[in-house]
Each structure stands twice: as structure tokens, then as C-alpha cells.
Design a protein around this motif. Structure first.
Motif, short mmCIF file in Angstrom:
data_model
loop_
_atom_site.label_atom_id
_atom_site.label_comp_id
_atom_site.label_asym_id
_atom_site.label_seq_id
_atom_site.Cartn_x
_atom_site.Cartn_y
_atom_site.Cartn_z
N ILE A 1 -17.40 -35.84 -3.02
CA ILE A 1 -17.72 -34.41 -2.95
C ILE A 1 -19.04 -34.17 -2.22
CG2 ILE A 1 -18.18 -32.31 -4.25
CD1 ILE A 1 -16.38 -33.38 -6.44
N ALA A 2 -20.03 -34.98 -2.53
CA ALA A 2 -21.36 -34.64 -2.03
C ALA A 2 -21.56 -34.99 -0.56
CB ALA A 2 -22.43 -35.33 -2.87
N THR B 1 -18.69 -38.40 -6.94
CA THR B 1 -19.90 -37.84 -6.33
C THR B 1 -19.95 -38.15 -4.84
OG1 THR B 1 -20.98 -38.34 -8.41
CG2 THR B 1 -22.38 -37.66 -6.62
N ASP C 1 -19.14 -35.38 2.03
CA ASP C 1 -18.23 -34.83 3.04
C ASP C 1 -17.67 -35.88 4.00
OD1 ASP C 1 -18.00 -32.23 2.33
OD2 ASP C 1 -19.64 -31.51 3.60
#
Lengths: 489, 933
Positions: free
Chosen positions: B113-114, B110, B116
Motif C-alpha cells: 500500500i505505502a 504496508t 505503490d
């Protein structure tokens, strides 16, 4: 297929609280990319809760008219809402209600939100439905007291980690997850030679005595008016539930529903996803066409691989020619005295053997019954403890004539508190509601023959079949008063 | 660069509370601490053996839900990822740890991906991918045993999320993923299948976008097993699903697809083994594959379709509808189409399905995917094959809930409009409306009333051209209003809404006129003030219609004011309501025919009404009426902006007349008009001992004396900072002179006492900036951001509000020189430094902390750095080796002691503080000043 967030809100004692919320930031990131300018981020719980309640019209309850809540152009034709958050809007928020709980879910929309695309074109909408329905079924399974629900709610985060860890649900059968203690720990070790893949919806294997249990439950609703210009209505529908305790990874079973020669054909059949094939002809019978399906009387065959738990093999409806009990209700008011007469007649083709049969005669907006003087031709009459309801216990059997009647009068106080109230039933608008269950009987005649259940499994199982007819929303309206009518073309 | 702190250990219960508070309101929670500290606490608790497993899961849960709140820069994200990895690798592969391991993998995935922040950090990425692939490669529980299935499932999900957010990332691993998918026989094959199908689709999509596709391209792609190329992640990606409207070119038919075909067929055959929601996901991927590869026929889905036709499951039915929209008549014959339509109708009213589901199916009917679509499907349309018989099945009853009722009513009305020759249908719909009417008339609960008006709105929307029914409807509505005048807001809303819906329709006006007629014919003596108020509201609305003559209204009002005791009782609200009708007439109507009556009315109110404000207003309107041309008059009484809007917004009556939607107007201005500039501190020479030192006893305990000072309330508790208030860049000329400026300061956290507001009489663009000081009183001396909003008056008299750019107050602005009497010589300060150092070093306080910081001094000599940043705070210095003792004081009572020493080409800073929470700020401050060029 992904969802951005899920909420569970409790509405208890006039207070709302967020019992559970789960956000999915990786999906949120996608939403930001897809929605572009129309993107609104998922707000914190309190903000969401207030905005949701406002949208559902659950705020300002003391005010007569609030434009943003009551305006006539704000029509919600589905359970999907647009919720105002600051300058932006969250859409599409699917909201389902059950008991004192609100279940909400925001599926990902993979395009701009302006203009709103149709719901059908959203990949995530059905996943959201499945997820919320799964949660609802789970919390509803054994809802006895608050602490039990709290325990179940406390289990949900762990279950969501298995069923929907990153916002894309892969399983929505939370009940089964609980049966397997919330984890996917296998019940069986994999043997090195196993070639057959085990269904994902059947993550365990039954061990023990083999047994198959099939039950046909039919329900009948009815609205009877006893008026010349109004058509009586009734509707019949059935559910076939199964519980199959069979060993092996993929045992298969075929259940056939049979109809007697003059039975009413089954229509609008919907089957459980575990059914592997359905003959397309039986799916063509529906309540929409005027098709002559009376010649078909089965069998309706359903081959399937059973899941571990109880499941609904199929749903159907049927157009039975008559309601099982035909009734009339006459109520007149003469100077504080209500004169009532109820007649009920059991149709001769219906099995005269009830587990129970009761007629409830409620009185609204009149205060407590002061005095009741009634005569019943059969059974017993009781006044409920709240003094607003007559309960006529008809018993297990109708008499030989198949007719029973009640006549008498009921007196109410002149100056009354009007409790209990009902907006429908004012003046002479009144009804009798029937409650009954006939075991080992169906109105359509539909049955499952024990010998026709085919099981392909290592050991021969015990097969139990049963059937029943239940009343559901069975009303007989006062023919001397206005009744809310259900008009049809 | 390390620092150590002794955080207070929280109990498991405290943790649960703390995490719940953060979860409920992250912004609010972080106001009371700092993100850096909170994340530090979280990671420390995760590594702490004493922390309970449940707390650890909750901590990881918070990380999984709020990574963007917690990891605001790449260092923080990297540090978190690394400490989570180290926990992951330290946890043994025993069943007890599987749950925690799952959470750890999910957390890093998470974060990556979340946020950046890590997409260029190959070290973290490679490490994560190695762990994920290691977990998924354990097919059929061979290595770690059945207890680790949850971990494998989570790893598959993580990989799938990567592939979803960075399409093509795993396409070089197709061979491996295919093998795993085929081998797995436990229920986990579902996770592998979903992962494989997603990667497969993305790979084919990438292939279809490339220019030269060799004939063996697909085969080559399917057997690829190479290293992952991380660069894919750094580019912006097209994440959208492939649809018929994507305009993607499908692969040429010359491409060899034998392997692909068998792979797709096998996936479809086994789709039955997946849960319905996963089946739907799989089918969605395969639909895209078939769309992209021309030699795969849509008929591939035929056998699945036969299985799905009877389903009760929403995901599967929805997918079937999607298939129909995608492949139209290449998969669905006309019979199929008709069949599916009937299924949908039967599901839309099936007694065993829940209402929300039925409403969804009803909505699907109105956006039915036709084999030959003729419109965009954005608007509601009935399916071409939809019959009146089907509509009859969906006719609403009085026993439906209101959504179902309205939804059904909408659908049958649509049907009725399309089959205009069938008048019977319309009559039945009208009857239905009337049965709703009866319920409202008898006893209208709010919900039922609202539903009825919505039903009327739908009816009018469809049948407004049918004069006969509309006339009848008007009669019923008037009758309803006559009996229940509290429905006035509903009636007004109905008129407004139908008018918005149908621009030129006559019905809303005729309803208004009918209501007017009914009201003016009421015997004015019997009107209770309560009822009159509702009628006046309706009349105010009616007067907006220029086509409705107002003579009767004016006469009615005249009659009412003359006959009733309204004027005598002098109730302001009633008077104002009457005047509201007058103003509406003045604004919208041709006044010629009613001039004298209206003048009489206003005159009467002016003379007779027992309330001065009402009298004045009546007089004002009277004056307007008699002195101004109609055009000017209408402009003055108009709502909204105009030359005289200022006068209008200040009039109380106009504020109060329409209770909804009006308020005193403050214009918000988006672009900041003003700005604050901090004034740098004046450089004062180093304070030297000025007083008489002879009396001082060097042996005295100065530490005690020093600390004793803090018993005095308010001692050294304030940092005064100077600011200039001036104009921001690019300010509109209309804001060049502003008056009565009211500045409101907000620190948005609880570490400081709130600042009081500031008033500045005026500020001119070319004038001097306004100089002022703000006293900051920290409770905890954390760096802060000063948010300021300003309300001011422009030259034209309007009041505006504007936000100023937030201003950061850096850590170093919080340093004060040592608060000791000025006569203390530096020798005493130096000894105070040593005493405090020793006492903090030895103190067993949970708050104090020791730390060390080192840096290169090659670029610049140490002395220069000290002079530049710490000159005021040096209490003693030595040469050879060059060393300094620096004493920083931060209000209300925090000491930071630096002992700086030169070692070869390095400098070492030993740090002691009595508040460990400041360590992160000290650290970043030191990094900041030592890395400056």
C-alpha cells in the motif's frame, strides 16, 4: 479515524528523549493525497522533538521574551498544536502531558489543511485522544520507578501491533491488554453452541468466586476567604467505581444510586460506555440550569455489562449547600513575628468520624521557621522537617463543640534565603490547606444499597458497597491579606 | 543472475542498536551505507535461523514504518515481498509463530500500500490476498485454534486498510464478509464488523455513482462473491468520506433495500459490543450508508442515540456531534439540541475530566453543529441556544492553567460582545483581567506574564470599541510598564499584535502614546543605562506611529544626551539605541516641527559621543536630515528593499539596531544558476609494456609486490575527475555575469573524504566554461551523488546562493587501471590476476566474494562489448573459446576481477572481489552495459 504517527517523549533531568515513536506509512500515503499542497511529511524523531519543544515554549528558557514563543497573538486554546517543520507545518498535533512524559499524536486530516478545518470536523481527533489517554492510563497504572516504566514502554510496540497495527486504533485499553499478557489469547475455548457474541472490550471470562464491589467516592474542593465582599466557593463531585467478578460471557448488573430525602441531587452525570441504557430524566439534571431538581432523590439506575477490570461506572457533581468544614485564617506580621489564628468548624450535619484530618499551614518566601509558639485547642501541632510548614493533626474526631482553634506566633530569620518560594503567596497572601477523609460517608448522602444491586448471572455473588468523602484542594485564605479570588458572575 | 555474499553475522544486540539508529534517523543512517545493502542485510537476517525472534520483529517493525525509505523501486519491493512470503509459508501454524506471522502479513501489506511499487504486480497481490483471506476465513478458531486470533485480527485490519486505500477493492466479496461477520462470536467479531461495514459503505457509494441502478442492485451486491479485480488499485481513488457536503446523489428510493436495512439494523444493535473507538468507526460508516440510501431514515440511529447521550467517552460523544452535523433536525429535535448543548457545557467544565478534554469540548462549543447552521463553522461562533447562564459556568478562575484561562476568557468575551446590553458581564471580565494584572505586578513569572498579555490581547480584540474600559486598561498597562520596564518587548509585541488584529483601532496607538508620555516625563538624571535601553526600544516603536508627535521624544533624548554621562562613556549599544529612535523618526515622521531639535540631537551625538562609529552615523543622519528632501530621506532609512538597500544592509548599525529578524542578506535563488558537466575521460591507448623487462624475474611473487605498494600512504587512493562549470539552462539575464563564485561540495555520506571548497573568480554567460578537477578519495568506492551549492556575487553587488543540480558519479567512473609500475609487461599482469584470483577464492576473509553473471551475446559480439567498456582493463585475452581477464582496481584498495568467457550464444562472467559490498553495484553495472542497445 486514523493517525499518522504517535510519539512518547520523556523529559527527565532537563533532558528530552523520544522513548517511543510509531509511524503509519499507509496512513501517511492517504495524508499526502488528502492534504495536497498543504502536506508536510512526518519528520524524523529528533526534528520532531525539537520543533515540539519550541512550540510548547520549552526552549530558550533563559530568555525573557522570544517572539515566536511569547507573542501575545499565539494563543493555544486547545491541546492541539501546529508544529513548524522546515518550510511546512504539522497540524493537528495533539499533545498531552503527564508526569515527565509528553504524549503526542498526529491524526489524519481528510482534506486540505489550509485553512485549518475545525477540530470537531476531524474524524481522527477523538481517536487520537483515546489512543493517547489509553497510553497515559497504562503508563500511569503502576509508576514506581524508571525501570518499571521502561519495561512498560518496551511492551508498547507489541500492544500497538494489536490495538493499532495500521494506524486505525481499534482498542485503547492497554491495561486490559497487559492483563491478558498483551495478546488476545482467549481465556475460554469457544463452544460450538455459543450464540452470544462476546463484547470486544471484554475479551476474557472470569472464573472463580462471584463478587461485585461498588464504591462511591466523593471529593470536595473549597476556597474560603472569610471576607464580606468575597463569596466562598466549594465544589462537590463523585465517582462510582466498580469491580465485578462474574462468570459468563455477558452477565448484567444494575447498580442504583440512592439519595436520602433531603440529599443534594446528582448533576452532570457521565456514564461509562458499558452502561446499556440510562433514563434520560437523570441526564437532564445539570449545573447549567436553575432547574428545581430537589424533588428528585433517585434512585439513579445504571444497568450494565461489566468489563473485566475496575472501571468508573459514572461521574457526577452536586451542589451541596455547605462545605463540611468552615474555616477562617488570620495572619498578621508584626516586626519579623507572624501572628496566626486558625478556626475550623465542622458542620453539625457532617459525620464526625475521620480517618485523618490535618491542616497544613505553609510559609513561603520567608526562609525556615526559627521559632514557633502556638496553642491548639485540640489535636497536636508539628513543625515539618523542612521548617517551612506547620502541620496540625486534628485527629479522628472534632470535639463536642465541633470547633477547633489554633493561635500563636511564628518567627523567621531576618536575613533569609526565602526558601521555599511561591509566586502566589507573597506578603500576607497565605493559606491553610485541609486534608481529610471521612470513611463510610458522602456529603450528598448518595449511597449504594447492597440489596438494590441486581445481578443477572448463574451464581449469586457477594456484594460489597462502600462510600467515602475526600478533601481535594481545600483552601482557607488569610483574611488579612490579598487572596487570589475566583470571581463568578 | 545471482550473487552470493558472506555477510558478517551481527549479534542480536548489534542488530537492536543498528535498527534503533535507523529508526531514529533513516536519512542519516543510509548515508553510512546504501539502501540496497541495508535491505539486503535485513532480508538475510530475516531468513537466517540464528537471528532471534525479537530482532526479526524489530526488523519487520522497521519495514512497517519506513517502507518508502527502504523500497525505492519495484524490484526491491518485489524481492522483499517474496522473501517475506516464503518465510510466512515456511512458518508452521503453531502458537509460537503467531506473532511473527502477524508481523510478516503487516509488512507485506504496508509495502504494497505505502510504496505503490507493487500495485500492478498481480502475483504478489494474489498471493497476499490469498494469505489474508485464508486467515480471516477461520471463523471461531475452528481451523487453527484460539492461539491464532491475533493473526485473524491482523488479517482483518490489513484487508480493511486495503479497502480504505483502494475503495471498492473487496466489494465483490461482500457475501463472504457478511457471513464471516455474522458467524464470528469471539471478541474478534469487532474486526469483522469493521471490515464488513467499510466494504459495505464503499460498495454502496460505488453503486450510487453509477448511472443505471436496477431495483435489485443492492440485493445483488450483497450476495456477490467473485474474484477481486485488481485494476481498481491502479486508478487514482476518491478516498474521502461521504458527508452532507460531498454532493453525492443518493440512491433512488425505488431500489429494494430490505436486506440492507436489516443488515444495518443488526450492525447497530450489536454496536454496543464494540470498544468505544471501534463503535465510533462503525457508526461513521453507517452514517455514510444512511446518507447514500434515501429509504434508510436517519431515525435508524435513534435508539443508539439514547444510549449514547450520557456517555463519558470522547469518541462516542464526538460521533454524536458528527451525527448531529450530518442529520441536523431529521435526527435531533430542538429539545435534543438544547440537551446536547448543555451536556457539552457541563463536560467543558466537569471537574472529573482532564483539561485537554475540557478544552476540546470548549472548542466544540465554538463550532457547535447547529440544526440550522447559518455560517461555515470555520470561524468561532457561539451556539444559537447558548445562554449567559451557560457562559457563567465557563467563567475562568485564577486557578486554571493558562490554556483553560484563555480559552474560557475568549468564550465569555464572545458571549459578552453578543449580549452587548449586559454591561455587568464586561465589568466582571475586566475585573478578572485586573486580578491577573495584580499577579503579574507582584511577581511575574514568565509564563504568567505571557498569559496576562495574551488575556489583554483577547480583551482588546473583543472590547476595543468600549472607550471607558480601554482608557482604564491603558492606565494599568502604563503603570505596569513604569514598574517593570523589562516588559518592553511584551508591550511592543502587544502594540504590534493588536494593530495587526484590528487595522484601524485607536487603542494600540493610544497605548503607544501613553507609554511615550510616561517615558519622556521621567527625570533623565535618574535613568540607569539598563532601564534607558528598554525605554529607547519602546520609543523606537512609538516613533513608527505617524500620528504621535515626536517633539517630546526628541527633547527627551536631547536632554538625556546632554545631562547623563552617556556620551562620555561612549557605550556603542546605547548610542546605537538612541540612533535607532532617530532613524525611526526620520523614516516615519513629518520632520518639519522637530527639525531643529533633531538636528541638535544628531549634532550633539556627532560631536560628543565617544565612539567613532556612532559619531559617523550621527553625522550621516545629520547630513541626510539637512540635505535631502523628506521623501528621499525616508526611502534611504527605510527597511527592506529600495534603491539604497545595498548601502543599508552594509551598515553595521542598521544590522544591529533591531536585534530580531535581521541578518546579512544572501538571496536564495530557487532555479539553479550554474551547473557542472563531467568531462569524459580522454581515450588513451591501451598501456603496453614500455620499460625494460629484461630485469624482471617472472618467478617472483608479484602478488606480494603488488599488495606491498599499498603500504605507502596515499598510494593510488585518488580518482581525479574533470568538470566544466558553466551556466544552467534558462538563466535570468541578471545572473549572466557572476563573480567570486564559491562552490561547496557535499557528498552527503561518509564513504568519501570531504572535498574542499573551490573558488572561481568569475564566470560570464557567453564565455568559456571554467575547467577544474576534483580529487575524490573514497573510503569505500560506492557510486555517489555530488551535491553542490554556490554562493556568488551578481553584477548589482548582491550576494546570492543557489543549489546546483545534483550530479551522479556512476560506478564505472571509479575504475582505475591496475596500479603497477609501467614497466610490468602484460604477462606479469596476467599472472598477477591469476594469483590474486586464487588467493581470493581460497581466502577465508569475510569480505571477499565470488559471483557469476551470464548474458546473451546474440545482439552484439562479446569483443565489441569488452572493447567498449573494458579495453583499458584487459590483462589477457584468448580466442576460441573467446575469453578475457579483466582487472578493475578501485581506490583505496579494492580489486574486482572478471573472467569473461563465451559459451555458445551466452557469455559467462565469473567475478571475484575482495569487497562483497560492491556486488550489488557490479551486478547492476553489468546488467546496465549488457542490456544497452
Amino acid at each position: 479515524m486514523s493517525v499518522r504517527a504517535v510519539w512518547l517523549l520523556g523529559l527527565e533531568k532537563g533532558e528530552t528523549s523520544v522513548k517511543l515513536s510509531r509511524r503509519y506509512p499507509t496512513v501517511e500515503k492517504r495524508a499526502r493525497i488528502f492534504n495536497g499542497e498543504s502536506y508536510t511529511k512526518v519528520p524524523e524523531d529528533k526534528v520532531f522533538q525539537n520543533a515540539l519543544l519550541a512550540e510548547l515554549g520549552m526552549t530558550d528558557l533563559d530568555k525573557n521574551f522570544v517572539e515566536h514563543r511569547d507573542s501575545c497573538c499565539r494563543i493555544n486554546k486547545t491541546s492541539v498544536y501546529e508544529i513548524a517543520i522546515g518550510d511546512g507545518v504539522l497540524w493537528p498535533v495533539l499533545v498531552l502531558t503527564q508526569n515527565a512524559n509528553l504524549y503526542a499524536c498526529l491524526p489524519l486530516v481528510e482534506q486540505s489543511l489550509t485553512p485549518h478545518p475545525s477540530l470537531m470536523s476531524l474524524r481522527g481527533i477523538s481517536s487520537a485522544f483515546a489512543l493517547l489517554t489509553g497510553l497515559m492510563t497504562f503508563l500511569n497504572m503502576a509508576q514506581r520507578n524508571e525501570s518499571e516504566i521502561a519495561t512498560k514502554v518496551a511492551q508498547l510496540p507489541a500492544m500497538l501491533m494489536h490495538a493499532c497495527p495500521l494506524g486505525t486504533p481499534t482498542d485503547t485499553d492497554f491495561g486490559l491488554m497487559q492483563t491478558l499478557s498483551g495478546s488476545l489469547v482467549p481465556q475460554n475455548a469457544i463452544s460450538s453452541v455459543q450464540a452470544q457474541k462476546q463484547p470486544a472490550w471484554k475479551p476474557g471470562v472470569y472464573k472463580g468466586k462471584p463478587q461485585v464491589n461498588v464504591c462511591v467516592t466523593e471529593q470536595i474542593t473549597s476556597m474560603q476567604y472569610d471576607k464580606k465582599d468575597v463569596i466562598d466557593m466549594w465544589q462537590e463531585y463523585g465517582t462510582v467505581s466498580c469491580k465485578c467478578d462474574l462468570e459468563g460471557i455477558m452477565p448484567t448488573v444494575t447498580v442504583s444510586l440512592n439519595l436520602p430525602i433531603n440529599g443534594s441531587p446528582l448533576q452532570d452525570i457521565l456514564v461509562h460506555p458499558c452502561v446499556s441504557a440510562v433514563d434520560s430524566t437523570i441526564l437532564t439534571f445539570n449545573s447549567v440550569d436553575d432547574m428545581d431538581d430537589s424533588l428528585f432523590n433517585g434512585p439513579y439506575k445504571f444497568p450494565f455489562t461489566p468489563p473485566l477490570d475496575v472501571f468508573k461506572l459514572c461521574y457526577y457533581t452536586s451542589q451541596v449547600p455547605i462545605p463540611p468544614i468552615l474555616g477562617s485564617y488570620q495572619m498578621k506580621e508584626e516586626e519579623q513575628i507572624l501572628k496566626i489564628a486558625v478556626n475550623l468548624k465542622l458542620h453539625e450535619s457532617v459525620k464526625n468520624g475521620f480517618e485523618y484530618c490535618e491542616a497544613h499551614i505553609p510559609f513561603f518566601n520567608r526562609g525556615p521557621i526559627v521559632h514557633a509558639e502556638c496553642k491548639v485547642s485540640h489535636g497536636q501541632l508539628e513543625v515539618s522537617r523542612e521548617k517551612s510548614l506547620l502541620v496540625w493533626l486534628i485527629g479522628q474526631k472534632f470535639p463536642k463543640s465541633l470547633e477547633v482553634s489554633l493561635t500563636g506566633m511564628v518567627i523567621f530569620p531576618a536575613n533569609h534565603s526565602a526558601q521555599p518560594t511561591d509566586p502566589f503567596c507573597t506578603g500576607l497572601t497565605a493559606y491553610v490547606k485541609l486534608y481529610f477523609r471521612i470513611p463510610d460517608y458522602t456529603l450528598t448522602g448518595c449511597y449504594v444499597d447492597q440489596h438494590s444491586v441486581q445481578v443477572y448471572s448463574s451464581a449469586k455473588p457477594r456484594i460489597i458497597t462502600s462510600k467515602e468523602l475526600l478533601s481535594s484542594e481545600y483552601y482557607i485564605w488569610n483574611s488579612k491579606g490579598d487572596a487570589p479570588m475566583a470571581i463568578k458572575f | 543472475r545471482r550473487f552470493s555474499g558472506r555477510a558478517m553475522a551481527l549479534s542480536n544486540y548489534d542488530w537492536a542498536q543498528k535498527l534503533a539508529a535507523f529508526h531514529a534517523n533513516p536519512a542519516g543512517f543510509l548515508e553510512s551505507t546504501t539502501t540496497q545493502n541495508f535491505v539486503g542485510d535485513l532480508l538475510r537476517a530475516l531468513t537466517d535461523e540464528k537471528t532471534g525472534e525479537n530482532v526479526k520483529k524489530q526488523i519487520l517493525g522497521v519495514i512497517q514504518e519506513f517502507p518508502t525509505w527502504l523500497f525505492t523501486n519495484s524490484q526491491a519491493a518485489e524481492r522483499a515481498a517474496e522473501s517475506i512470503f516464503s518465510i510466512y509459508s515456511q512458518l508452521p501454524f503453531v502458537p509460537k509463530s503467531v506473532n511473527l506471522k502477524c508481523h510478516l502479513l503487516l509488512s507485506v501489506t504496508t509495502i504494497v500500500i505505502a510504496t505503490d511499487h507493487l500495485i500492478r504486480n498481480e502475483k504478489v497481490l494474489k498471493n497476499l490476498m490469498r494469505q489474508l483471506l485464508d486467515a480471516v476465513c477461520d471463523t471461531n478458531d475452528r481451523k487453527y485454534g484460539g492461539g491464532f486470533r491475533p493473526l485473524r485480527a491482523v488479517a482483518c485490519d490489513c484487508l480493511r486498510e486495503f479497502e480504505t486505500c483502494y475503495p471498492g477493492l473487496l466489494s465483490r466479496k461482500l457475501d463472504l464478509l457478511h457471513t464471516l461477520q455474522q458467524k464470528e462470536v469471539t471478541p474478534l467479531h469487532q474486526a469483522y464488523t469493521l471490515l464488513y461495514s467499510q466494504v459495505l459503505k464503499n460498495a454502496i457509494r460505488t453503486l450510487s455513482q453509477s448511472r443505471n441502478v436496477s431495483d435489485g442492485a443492492i440485493r445483488e451486491m450483497l450476495t456477490r462473491n467473485e474474484e477481486i479485480k485488481w485494476k481498481v488499485m491502479a486508478k487514482a481513488q476518491d478516498l474521502s468520506a461521504v458527508t452532507i457536503t460531498s454532493g453525492l446523489s443518493s440512491l433512488p428510493s425505488t431500489v429494494e433495500t430490505k436486506e440492507l436495512k436489516s443488515s444495518v439494523t443488526l450492525l447497530l444493535e450489536e454496536s454496543f459490543l464494540l470498544t468505544p473507538v471501534s463503535q465510533a468507526a462503525l457508526l461513521r460508516e453507517l452514517i455514510q450508508v444512511v446518507l447514500l440510501v434515501r429509504s434508510l431514515p436517519p431515525a435508524t440511529f435513534r435508539s443508539q442515540l439514547l444510549r449514547l447521550f450520557g456517555t463519558m467517552d470522547i469518541c462516542l460523544l464526538h460521533t454524536m456531534l458528527h451525527m448531529k452535523a450530518t442529520f441536523t433536525d431529521s435526527l435531533f429535535t430542538v429539545e435534543d439540541e438544547n440537551f446536547l448543548l448543555k451536556r457539552l457545557v457541563c463536560m467543558a467544565h466537569h471537574p472529573l475530566l482532564s483539561n485537554p478534554l475540557k478544552l476540546f469540548y470548549m472548542d466544540c462549543l465554538l463550532h457547535f453543529p447547529e440544526n440550522r447552521p447559518i455560517n461555515s463553522n470555520l470561524e468561532e461562533n457561539l451556539p444559537i441556544l447558548f445562554t449567559p447562564k451557560m457562559a457563567a459556568c465557563l467563567f475562568p478562575t485564577l486557578f486554571n492553567d493558562s490554556s483553560t484561562m484563555l480559552s474560557c476568557l475568549n468564550l465569555v468575551s464572545l458571549m459578552c460582545v453578543e449580549n452587548a446590553e449586559e454591561d455587568r458581564g464586561l465589568a466582571e471580565i475586566f475585573d478578572y483581567l485586573m486580578s491577573l494584572y495584580k499577579l503579574v505586578d507582584v511577581n511575574g513569572s514568565r509564563e504568567r506574564t505571557v498569559t496576562f498579555f495574551r488575556a489583554v490581547y483577547i480583551f482588546v480584540g473583543y472590547f476595543h470599541n468600549n472607550e471607558m474600559f480601554m482608557v482604564e486598561l491603558t492606565q494599568y498597562m502604563v503603570k505596569l510598564y513604569q514598574r517593570h520596564c523589562t516588559l518592553a518587548p511584551h508591550m511592543i509585541n502587544l502594540i504590534n499584535s493588536t494593530q495587526n488584529l484590528l487595522e484601524d483601532a485607536k487603542w494600540p496607538v493610544s497605548l503607544a502614546e501613553a507609554l511615550q508620555k510616561m517615558i519622556v516625563e521621567l527625570p533623565s538624571k535618574q535613568l540607569s543605562p539598563h532601564k534607558l535601553m528598554w525605554h529607547l526600544r519602546v520609543l523606537t516603536r512609538v516613533a513608527k506611529e505617524t500620528t504621535i508627535l515626536q517633539k517630546v521624544t526628541v527633547q527627551f533624548l536631547l536632554n538625556v544626551v546632554r545631562v547623563s554621562d552617556m556620551c562620555r562613556s561612549g557605550e556603542w549599544r546605547v548610542g546605537n539605541a538612541v540612533l535607532a529612535v532617530c532613524r525611526s523618526i526620520l523614516h516615519h515622521q513629518n520632520l518639519e516641527p522637530i527639525f531643529s531639535d533633531l538636528a541638535d540631537l544628531l549634532q550633539h551625538i556627532h560631536l560628543q559621543f565617544q565612539d567613532v562609529d556612532i559619531q559617523d552615523h550621527a553625522h550621516f543622519y545629520y547630513a541626510l536630515l539637512t540635505c535631502l528632501s523628506h521623501e528621499k530621506l525616508a526611502r534611504i532609512v527605510a527597511e527592506g528593499t529600495g534603491n539604497c538597500s545595498r548601502a543599508k544592509t552594509r551598515s553595521l548599525s542598521s544590522l544591529m539596531s533591531e536585534s530580531t529578524g535581521h541578518s546579512i542578506s544572501v538571496l536564495p535563488i530557487k532555479h539553479p544558476v550554474l551547473k557542472l558537466i563531467p568531462v569524459p575521460e580522454e581515450h588513451s591507448p591501451n598501456l603496453t609494456a614500455a620499460g625494460d623487462t629484461s630485469e624482471l624475474d617472472y618467478e617472483e611473487d608479484y602478488l606480494e609486490k603488488y599488495l606491498g605498494q599499498f603500504c605507502i600512504v596515499g598510494f593510488a587512493s585518488t580518482i581525479v575527475m574533470k568538470f566544466h562549470l558553466t551556466f544552467a539552462e534558462r538563466v535570468d539575464p541578471e545572473h549572466h555575469r557572476v563573480y567570486a563564485i564559491h562552490l561547496h561540495f557535499d557528498l552527503r555520506n561518509s564513504h568519501y573524504e570531504p572535498l574542499s571548497d573551490l573558488y572561481v573568480p568569475c564566470l560570464f554567460f557567453n564565455g568559456e566554461p571554467h575547467v577544474f578537477s576534483l580529487p575524490f578519495k573514497p573510503r569505500l568506492p560506492f557510486p555517489i551523488t555530488l551535491y553542490t551549492s554556490a554562493i556568488f556575487t551578481r553584477e548589482d553587488g548582491s550576494t546570492c546562493c543557489s543549489q546546483l543540480e545534483p550530479l551522479d558519479v556512476g560506478f564505472s567512473r571509479l575504475f582505475l587501471t591496475l596500479p603497477v609500475p609501467t614497466n610490468w609487461p602484460s604477462k606479469i599482469k596476467a599472472s598477477l590476476f591469476d594469483q590474486l584470483w586464487t588467493s581470493l577464492e581460497q581466502a577465508d576473509s569475510s569480505q571477499s566474494a565470488l559471483s557469476r553473471f551470464c548474458f546473451q551475446t546474440a545482439q552484439r559480439p562479446l569483443s565489441e562489448l569488452v572493447t567498449l567498456h573494458f579495453q583499458k582493463y584487459v590483462v589477457s585475452q584468448k580466442s576460441d573459446p573467446e575469453s578475457y581477464k579483466i582487472f578493475l582496481f578501485l581506490p583505496p584498495q579494492t580489486n574486482i576481477l572478471f573472467s569473461v568467457e563465451q559459451l555458445d550464444r551466452m557469455a559467462k562472467v565469473d567475478i571475484v572481489t575482495d569487497n562483497w559490498k560492491l556486488l550489488p553495484f557490479i551486478n547492476s553495472y553489468l546488467i546496465d552495459i549488457t542490456s544497452q542497445k
